[in-house]
Design a protein around this motif. Structure first.
Motif, PDB file in Angstrom:
ATOM      1  N   CYS A  70       1.045  -1.342  -0.114  1.00 57.46           N
ATOM      2  CA  CYS A  70      -0.135  -0.030   0.076  1.00 57.46           C
ATOM      3  C   CYS A  70       0.691   1.583  -0.030  1.00 57.46           C
ATOM      4  CB  CYS A  70      -0.551  -0.177   1.713  1.00 57.46           C
ATOM      5  SG  CYS A  70      -2.211  -0.990   1.102  1.00 57.46           S
ATOM      6  N   ARG A  71       2.023   1.467   0.434  1.00 58.24           N
ATOM      7  CA  ARG A  71       2.887   2.397   1.066  1.00 58.24           C
ATOM      8  C   ARG A  71       3.658   2.788  -0.787  1.00 58.24           C
ATOM      9  NH1 ARG A  71       7.923   2.088   5.363  1.00 58.24           N
ATOM     10  NH2 ARG A  71       6.481   1.900   6.051  1.00 58.24           N
ATOM     11  N   LYS A  74       0.861   4.001  -2.970  1.00 58.10           N
ATOM     12  CA  LYS A  74       0.546   5.227  -2.344  1.00 58.10           C
ATOM     13  C   LYS A  74      -0.776   5.475  -1.906  1.00 58.10           C
ATOM     14  CE  LYS A  74       4.225   8.227  -3.531  1.00 58.10           C
ATOM     15  NZ  LYS A  74       5.818   7.217  -4.456  1.00 58.10           N
ATOM     16  N   GLU A  95       0.818   1.387   9.278  1.00 61.21           N
ATOM     17  CA  GLU A  95       1.838   2.095   7.976  1.00 61.21           C
ATOM     18  C   GLU A  95       1.760   2.405   7.208  1.00 61.21           C
ATOM     19  OE1 GLU A  95       5.388   0.179   8.145  1.00 61.21           O
ATOM     20  OE2 GLU A  95       4.964   0.159  10.119  1.00 61.21           O
ATOM     21  N   ASN A  96       0.203   2.774   7.013  1.00 62.15           N
ATOM     22  CA  ASN A  96       0.066   3.842   6.134  1.00 62.15           C
ATOM     23  C   ASN A  96      -0.494   5.463   6.404  1.00 62.15           C
ATOM     24  OD1 ASN A  96       2.056   3.018   3.450  1.00 62.15           O
ATOM     25  ND2 ASN A  96       0.098   0.862   4.924  1.00 62.15           N
TER      26      ASN A  96
END
Length: 241
Positions: A70-71, A74, A95-96
């Motif tokens: 996901c990071r 974006k 984490e995001n």
């Protein structure tokens, strides 16, 4: 490689001490206890166990891998089908910081525990738990997305009733942006996926998702087998063109 003449023997495929030992060694290095989300994640696991929830969540390594995807992409909006105790959703959101998660859970007891775990993690503003069967909730979500009432998703994690794997994947794709990543968990099932005499709806549902994804012009897909503390399994990974 053809499996037409393959005699399936499911012996010793579920657990291996080395797989578990490697996870036990590697994960504390890649995600030490000093990380800000460690306490919330540990609390989610322990609270879920204390409440009697089944130990079927993604492993820490698998959940972090999805959070990193996901990071990398974006992603700002993610969909999860199968909340359980909220463990994976907490990974994705913690984490995001830009990420909002919609997660769907059919079991009211699981919903209650998940919401408490999410509250403990301080993520109630970015994780929305919707109670209801996926086959009922996802069509409603699709209507809301198509009507412009919700943002399209950039990542989807499907880990619920396996007989509906394809239905969930199909609906999720209709709600996703081009280039989105979708993951259907537990499709290898210790290798039993190629036991074609096994007509258990979970196995049939996994094969249907794999085969349909390969034929669908919207998708580019691959099945990745995994081993680790959660034994031998694998996931179907799909990119929406």
């Amino acid at each position: 490689m053809s499996t037409a003449n393959f005699k399936f023997e499911h012996a010793g495929l579920d657990h291996n001490e080395i797989w578990t030992a490697v996870d036990a060694y590697a994960f504390p290095h890649s995600h030490p206890t000093s990380r800000p989300n460690h306490k919330a994640l540990e609390h989610a696991l322990q609270a879920s166990k204390a409440a009697g929830l089944p130990d079927i969540s993604a492993s820490p390594a698998q959940a972090k891998f999805m959070a990193l995807q996901c990071r990398l992409l974006k992603v700002t909006h993610a969909l999860e089908v199968g909340t359980l105790g909220g463990y994976t959703a907490i990974w994705l959101a913690s984490e995001n910081p830009q990420l909002h998660v919609v997660t769907v859970e059919n079991d009211p007891a699981h919903v209650e525990i998940a919401r408490k775990n999410i509250e403990f993690a301080g993520l109630t503003d970015r994780i929305e738990v919707i109670e209801g069967a996926g086959v009922d909730v996802l069509p409603r979500l699709k209507e809301e997305v198509l009507a412009g009432k919700r943002e399209r998703f950039g990542f989807t994690f499907i880990d619920a009733d396996k007989q509906n794997n394809w239905n969930y994947l199909n609906w999720a794709a209709d709600m996703s942006k081009p280039g989105s990543l979708l993951c259907v968990d537990n499709v290898v099932r210790g290798g039993r996926i190629i036991d074609f005499e096994n007509t258990d709806p979970r196995f049939v549902g996994s094969r249907t998702a794999i085969e349909n994804a390969g034929k669908d012009d919207r998708f580019d897909s691959v099945v990745i087998q995994t081993v680790g503390e959660k034994s031998y399994d694998g996931a179907l990974w799909v990119v929406l063109k």
